[in-house]
Design an enzyme around this catalytic site. Structure first.
Site, PDB file in Angstrom:
ATOM      1  N   TYR A 193     -10.303   3.014  -5.984  1.00 57.69           N
ATOM      2  CA  TYR A 193     -10.252   1.726  -5.288  1.00 57.69           C
ATOM      3  C   TYR A 193     -11.292   1.626  -4.165  1.00 57.69           C
ATOM      4  O   TYR A 193     -11.172   0.764  -3.291  1.00 57.69           O
ATOM      5  CB  TYR A 193      -8.849   1.476  -4.728  1.00 57.69           C
ATOM      6  CG  TYR A 193      -7.854   0.946  -5.741  1.00 57.69           C
ATOM      7  CD1 TYR A 193      -8.174  -0.144  -6.565  1.00 57.69           C
ATOM      8  CD2 TYR A 193      -6.579   1.504  -5.868  1.00 57.69           C
ATOM      9  CE1 TYR A 193      -7.262  -0.636  -7.493  1.00 57.69           C
ATOM     10  CE2 TYR A 193      -5.656   1.006  -6.789  1.00 57.69           C
ATOM     11  CZ  TYR A 193      -6.006  -0.070  -7.592  1.00 57.69           C
ATOM     12  OH  TYR A 193      -5.097  -0.578  -8.507  1.00 57.69           O
ATOM     13  N   ARG A 212      -8.273  -7.737 -19.665  1.00 58.48           N
ATOM     14  CA  ARG A 212      -8.147  -8.536 -18.429  1.00 58.48           C
ATOM     15  C   ARG A 212      -7.349  -9.820 -18.684  1.00 58.48           C
ATOM     16  O   ARG A 212      -6.487 -10.182 -17.897  1.00 58.48           O
ATOM     17  CB  ARG A 212      -9.533  -8.885 -17.875  1.00 58.48           C
ATOM     18  CG  ARG A 212     -10.319  -7.719 -17.336  1.00 58.48           C
ATOM     19  CD  ARG A 212      -9.792  -7.153 -16.047  1.00 58.48           C
ATOM     20  NE  ARG A 212      -9.864  -8.074 -14.930  1.00 58.48           N
ATOM     21  CZ  ARG A 212      -9.554  -7.731 -13.674  1.00 58.48           C
ATOM     22  NH1 ARG A 212      -9.182  -6.494 -13.383  1.00 58.48           N
ATOM     23  NH2 ARG A 212      -9.602  -8.615 -12.715  1.00 58.48           N
ATOM     24  N   ARG A 214       1.325  -9.763 -16.365  1.00 60.75           N
ATOM     25  CA  ARG A 214       1.735 -10.074 -14.991  1.00 60.75           C
ATOM     26  C   ARG A 214       2.598 -11.327 -14.943  1.00 60.75           C
ATOM     27  O   ARG A 214       3.539 -11.419 -14.161  1.00 60.75           O
ATOM     28  CB  ARG A 214       0.484 -10.224 -14.115  1.00 60.75           C
ATOM     29  CG  ARG A 214      -0.188  -8.874 -13.830  1.00 60.75           C
ATOM     30  CD  ARG A 214      -1.603  -9.043 -13.315  1.00 60.75           C
ATOM     31  NE  ARG A 214      -2.179  -7.805 -12.798  1.00 60.75           N
ATOM     32  CZ  ARG A 214      -3.447  -7.679 -12.436  1.00 60.75           C
ATOM     33  NH1 ARG A 214      -4.295  -8.702 -12.554  1.00 60.75           N
ATOM     34  NH2 ARG A 214      -3.893  -6.537 -11.949  1.00 60.75           N
ATOM     35  N   ASN A 227       1.864  -5.887  -9.213  1.00 57.71           N
ATOM     36  CA  ASN A 227       1.432  -6.656 -10.394  1.00 57.71           C
ATOM     37  C   ASN A 227       1.312  -5.813 -11.672  1.00 57.71           C
ATOM     38  O   ASN A 227       0.662  -6.201 -12.637  1.00 57.71           O
ATOM     39  CB  ASN A 227       0.157  -7.449 -10.091  1.00 57.71           C
ATOM     40  CG  ASN A 227      -1.028  -6.558  -9.747  1.00 57.71           C
ATOM     41  OD1 ASN A 227      -0.959  -5.336  -9.887  1.00 57.71           O
ATOM     42  ND2 ASN A 227      -2.109  -7.163  -9.305  1.00 57.71           N
ATOM     43  N   HIS A 286      -3.278  -2.254 -13.995  1.00 62.40           N
ATOM     44  CA  HIS A 286      -4.700  -2.280 -13.644  1.00 62.40           C
ATOM     45  C   HIS A 286      -5.508  -2.275 -14.933  1.00 62.40           C
ATOM     46  O   HIS A 286      -5.130  -1.622 -15.898  1.00 62.40           O
ATOM     47  CB  HIS A 286      -5.081  -1.037 -12.821  1.00 62.40           C
ATOM     48  CG  HIS A 286      -6.575  -0.857 -12.707  1.00 62.40           C
ATOM     49  ND1 HIS A 286      -7.317  -1.496 -11.749  1.00 62.40           N
ATOM     50  CD2 HIS A 286      -7.457  -0.167 -13.480  1.00 62.40           C
ATOM     51  CE1 HIS A 286      -8.606  -1.188 -11.930  1.00 62.40           C
ATOM     52  NE2 HIS A 286      -8.708  -0.382 -12.970  1.00 62.40           N
TER      53      HIS A 286
HETATM   54  P1  IDP Z   1      -7.307  -6.649 -10.157  1.00 62.91           P
HETATM   55  O1  IDP Z   1      -6.259  -5.556 -10.194  1.00 62.91           O
HETATM   56  O2  IDP Z   1      -6.806  -7.912 -10.823  1.00 62.91           O
HETATM   57  O3  IDP Z   1      -8.643  -6.188 -10.687  1.00 62.91           O
HETATM   58  P2  IDP Z   1      -8.481  -6.436  -7.517  1.00 62.91           P
HETATM   59  O4  IDP Z   1      -9.064  -7.575  -6.756  1.00 62.91           O
HETATM   60  O5  IDP Z   1      -9.414  -5.432  -8.085  1.00 62.91           O
HETATM   61  O6  IDP Z   1      -7.520  -7.044  -8.635  1.00 62.91           O
HETATM   62  O7  IDP Z   1      -7.470  -5.701  -6.535  1.00 62.91           O
HETATM   63  C1  IDP Z   1      -6.916  -4.446  -6.863  1.00 62.91           C
HETATM   64  C2  IDP Z   1      -5.432  -4.485  -6.581  1.00 62.91           C
HETATM   65  O8  IDP Z   1      -5.237  -4.604  -5.170  1.00 62.91           O
HETATM   66  C3  IDP Z   1      -4.699  -5.698  -7.180  1.00 62.91           C
HETATM   67  O9  IDP Z   1      -4.274  -5.467  -8.507  1.00 62.91           O
HETATM   68  C4  IDP Z   1      -3.542  -5.875  -6.235  1.00 62.91           C
HETATM   69  O10 IDP Z   1      -2.445  -5.045  -6.590  1.00 62.91           O
HETATM   70  C5  IDP Z   1      -4.120  -5.410  -4.899  1.00 62.91           C
HETATM   71  N1  IDP Z   1      -4.580  -6.562  -4.120  1.00 62.91           N
HETATM   72  C6  IDP Z   1      -5.685  -7.295  -4.324  1.00 62.91           C
HETATM   73  N2  IDP Z   1      -5.815  -8.273  -3.405  1.00 62.91           N
HETATM   74  C7  IDP Z   1      -4.756  -8.133  -2.587  1.00 62.91           C
HETATM   75  C8  IDP Z   1      -4.317  -8.857  -1.424  1.00 62.91           C
HETATM   76  O11 IDP Z   1      -4.946  -9.820  -0.974  1.00 62.91           O
HETATM   77  N3  IDP Z   1      -3.161  -8.416  -0.858  1.00 62.91           N
HETATM   78  C9  IDP Z   1      -2.457  -7.362  -1.324  1.00 62.91           C
HETATM   79  N4  IDP Z   1      -2.829  -6.661  -2.423  1.00 62.91           N
HETATM   80  C10 IDP Z   1      -3.975  -7.038  -3.038  1.00 62.91           C
HETATM   81 MG    MG Z   2      -9.977  -4.802  -9.953  1.00 65.10          MG
END
Ligand code: IDP
Ligand code: MG
Length: 153
Positions: free
Chosen positions: A52, A88, A105, A115, A118
Site C-alpha cells: 500500500y 476490478r 462490494r 470493502n 483488493h
Molecule cells: P481500491 O481498493 O478500490 O483499489 P484504493 O484507492 O487503492 O482502492 O484504496 C485502497 C484501500 O484503502 C481501499 O480498498 C479502501 O479499503 C481503503 N481506502 C481508500 N480510500 C479510503 C478513504 O478515503 N478512507 C478510508 N479507507 C480508504
Molecule cells: Mg487500489
C-alpha cells in the site's frame, strides 16, 4: 493491455472473518477466470507498507495498514482474458456504499474500509503485486477444460 492477463486479489481480513472466502472466489471462478495461485497468509506490517506504499501520507494510510495486518487474508492470482479490468469491475466501487448490486462490494459490503476485496488496478501494479506476494514456483500453468467454452482466443 494484453489479451491474457494475470492479476492479484486479496480477500481482506473482514472477508475471511465473515466466512466469505468461498463466495468471493466463486464469483471469479464462475466468471471464467483461472486461479493460478492461492494461499492464506497474515500480512506483516512490512509487506503491507510495500503493498500500500502508494497511499503513504494519506489520512487513512495508518488505519489501512493496521487493518490489512489484523488477521488472515487470502491472496490469489487470477488469469484470463483482460483479467485486470474484469476483476476490478467484478469487485465494484472502492466505497462499498456506492458499489452496484451484483458486484462483490455491492453485495457484501457497506463501508470503504471494510470493502472485502483488493484487486490490482493496472498491468504494472499487477506485475509488482504478484511478485510481492508470490514466488514464481507458487504460480501454476494449467488450462481449465472449460476455458475453451469461455475464452475466444
Ligand atoms: P481500491 O481498493 O478500490 O483499489 P484504493 O484507492 O487503492 O482502492 O484504496 C485502497 C484501500 O484503502 C481501499 O480498498 C479502501 O479499503 C481503503 N481506502 C481508500 N480510500 C479510503 C478513504 O478515503 N478512507 C478510508 N479507507 C480508504
Ligand atoms: Mg487500489
Amino acid at each position: 493491455m494484453s489479451y491474457m492477463e494475470r492479476t492479484l486479489i486479496i480477500v481482506k481480513p473482514e472477508g475471511v472473518q465473515r466466512g466469505l472466502i468461498g463466495n468471493v472466489l466463486a464469483r471469479f471462478e464462475q466468471r471464467g477466470l483461472t486461479i493460478v495461485g492461492l494461499k492464506l497468509i497474515q500480512i506483516t506490517p512490512e509487506l503491507a507498507e510495500n503493498h500500500y506504499g502508494v497511499h503513504k501520507g494519506k489520512p487513512f494510510y495508518a488505519g489501512l495498514v493496521k487493518h490489512i495486518t489484523s488477521g488472515p487474508v487470502v491472496v490469489g492470482v487470477l488469469e484470463g482474458p483482460r483479467a485486470i479490468s474484469v476483476v476490478r469491475t467484478t469487485m465494484g466501487a472502492t466505497n462499498a456504499s456506492e458499489a452496484l448490486p451484483g458486484t462483490i462490494r455491492g453485495d457484501y459490503a457497506l463501508e470503504i474500509g471494510f470493502n472485502i476485496i483488493h484487486g490490482s488496478d493496472g498491468p504494472e501494479t499487477a506485475k509488482q503485486e504478484i511478485n510481492l506476494f508470490f514466488k514464481p514456483e507458487e504460480l501454476l500453468d494449467y488450462t481449465l477444460p472449460t476455458s475453451k467454452w469461455v475464452y475466444e482466443q
